[in-house]
Motif scaffolding. Structure first.
Motif, PDB file in Angstrom:
ATOM      1  N   ALA A   1     -35.552  18.140  -6.726  1.00 54.64           N
ATOM      2  CA  ALA A   1     -34.679  17.227  -7.473  1.00 54.64           C
ATOM      3  C   ALA A   1     -33.789  16.369  -6.578  1.00 54.64           C
ATOM      4  O   ALA A   1     -33.189  15.402  -7.049  1.00 54.64           O
ATOM      5  CB  ALA A   1     -33.812  18.037  -8.436  1.00 54.64           C
ATOM      6  N   ALA A   2     -33.704  16.699  -5.300  1.00 54.65           N
ATOM      7  CA  ALA A   2     -32.794  15.987  -4.394  1.00 54.65           C
ATOM      8  C   ALA A   2     -33.309  14.586  -4.092  1.00 54.65           C
ATOM      9  O   ALA A   2     -34.411  14.415  -3.561  1.00 54.65           O
ATOM     10  CB  ALA A   2     -32.616  16.782  -3.104  1.00 54.65           C
TER      11      ALA A   2
ATOM     12  N   LYS B   1     -31.557  17.918   7.170  1.00 55.38           N
ATOM     13  CA  LYS B   1     -30.140  17.731   6.803  1.00 55.38           C
ATOM     14  C   LYS B   1     -30.002  17.474   5.303  1.00 55.38           C
ATOM     15  O   LYS B   1     -29.075  17.972   4.661  1.00 55.38           O
ATOM     16  CB  LYS B   1     -29.531  16.591   7.606  1.00 55.38           C
ATOM     17  CG  LYS B   1     -29.283  16.953   9.043  1.00 55.38           C
ATOM     18  CD  LYS B   1     -28.666  15.805   9.823  1.00 55.38           C
ATOM     19  CE  LYS B   1     -28.618  16.167  11.282  1.00 55.38           C
ATOM     20  NZ  LYS B   1     -27.325  16.124  11.849  1.00 55.38           N
ATOM     21  N   ALA B   2     -30.919  16.701   4.741  1.00 53.77           N
ATOM     22  CA  ALA B   2     -30.889  16.443   3.299  1.00 53.77           C
ATOM     23  C   ALA B   2     -31.151  17.725   2.509  1.00 53.77           C
ATOM     24  O   ALA B   2     -30.528  17.962   1.471  1.00 53.77           O
ATOM     25  CB  ALA B   2     -31.918  15.368   2.936  1.00 53.77           C
ATOM     26  N   ALA B   3     -32.054  18.571   3.011  1.00 62.37           N
ATOM     27  CA  ALA B   3     -32.323  19.859   2.349  1.00 62.37           C
ATOM     28  C   ALA B   3     -31.085  20.750   2.396  1.00 62.37           C
ATOM     29  O   ALA B   3     -30.734  21.381   1.391  1.00 62.37           O
ATOM     30  CB  ALA B   3     -33.513  20.551   3.013  1.00 62.37           C
ATOM     31  N   GLU B   4     -30.430  20.801   3.540  1.00 61.75           N
ATOM     32  CA  GLU B   4     -29.192  21.583   3.644  1.00 61.75           C
ATOM     33  C   GLU B   4     -28.154  21.101   2.640  1.00 61.75           C
ATOM     34  O   GLU B   4     -27.520  21.899   1.953  1.00 61.75           O
ATOM     35  CB  GLU B   4     -28.616  21.490   5.051  1.00 61.75           C
ATOM     36  CG  GLU B   4     -29.316  22.341   6.061  1.00 61.75           C
ATOM     37  CD  GLU B   4     -28.593  22.341   7.402  1.00 61.75           C
ATOM     38  OE1 GLU B   4     -27.377  22.649   7.427  1.00 61.75           O
ATOM     39  OE2 GLU B   4     -29.241  22.041   8.415  1.00 61.75           O
ATOM     40  N   ALA B   5     -27.970  19.790   2.564  1.00 59.98           N
ATOM     41  CA  ALA B   5     -26.981  19.230   1.636  1.00 59.98           C
ATOM     42  C   ALA B   5     -27.326  19.573   0.188  1.00 59.98           C
ATOM     43  O   ALA B   5     -26.445  19.926  -0.603  1.00 59.98           O
ATOM     44  CB  ALA B   5     -26.887  17.717   1.829  1.00 59.98           C
ATOM     45  N   ALA B   6     -28.606  19.494  -0.164  1.00 59.45           N
ATOM     46  CA  ALA B   6     -29.028  19.812  -1.531  1.00 59.45           C
ATOM     47  C   ALA B   6     -28.748  21.275  -1.870  1.00 59.45           C
ATOM     48  O   ALA B   6     -28.301  21.591  -2.975  1.00 59.45           O
ATOM     49  CB  ALA B   6     -30.515  19.507  -1.709  1.00 59.45           C
TER      50      ALA B   6
END
Length: 133
Positions: A12-13, A83-88
């Motif tokens: 969903a991110a 980094k985007a996965a971590e933020a999500a």
């Protein structure tokens, strides 16, 4: 399940929209889907008995793979996706109420060179904590 919640968050991110496919397990290398892709797999964990309940610690691997003929940019692309996965995942540490808490506890990079392409994989370890009756 926790694994389903992690997959749901990643799929969903918006910042991970470049990821073409999310899998529930590591694919056979000869059957890699179109790049970039990722998967989530359970890595085990510890149980700590307590009066009336047990603390359960589970680790999951989130793996992001970038495969292309552009080795100069593959690592940057893979790191941006990580980094985007971590933020999500950090946006909802309770992972749709499946855990008491979770966080990314480790990051690893692996690079493989082939004759006409380059593969970069980033593996995040997601540590979760919950209670069980």
């Amino acid at each position: 399940s926790i694994k389903a919640a992690i997959l749901s968050k990643l799929a969903a991110a918006g910042d991970l929209s470049a990821v073409k496919k999310w899998l529930k397990a590591e694919p056979i290398p000869t059957r890699y889907p179109t790049s970039p892709f990722g998967w989530v797999e359970y890595n085990g964990g510890a149980r700590k008995p307590a009066a009336g309940s047990k603390e359960v610690f589970d680790d999951f691997f989130v793996v992001l793979v970038v495969k292309s003929a552009d080795p100069d940019n593959n690592e940057d692309t893979a790191m941006a996706l990580a980094k985007a996965a971590e933020a999500a995942l950090e946006a909802d540490p309770q992972l749709n109420s499946t855990t008491f808490d979770s966080y990314v506890s480790n990051r690893e990079k692996q690079k493989v060179f082939a004759s006409d392409y380059d593969i970069v994989a980033i593996r995040l370890t997601v540590h979760t904590w919950r209670f069980s009756a």
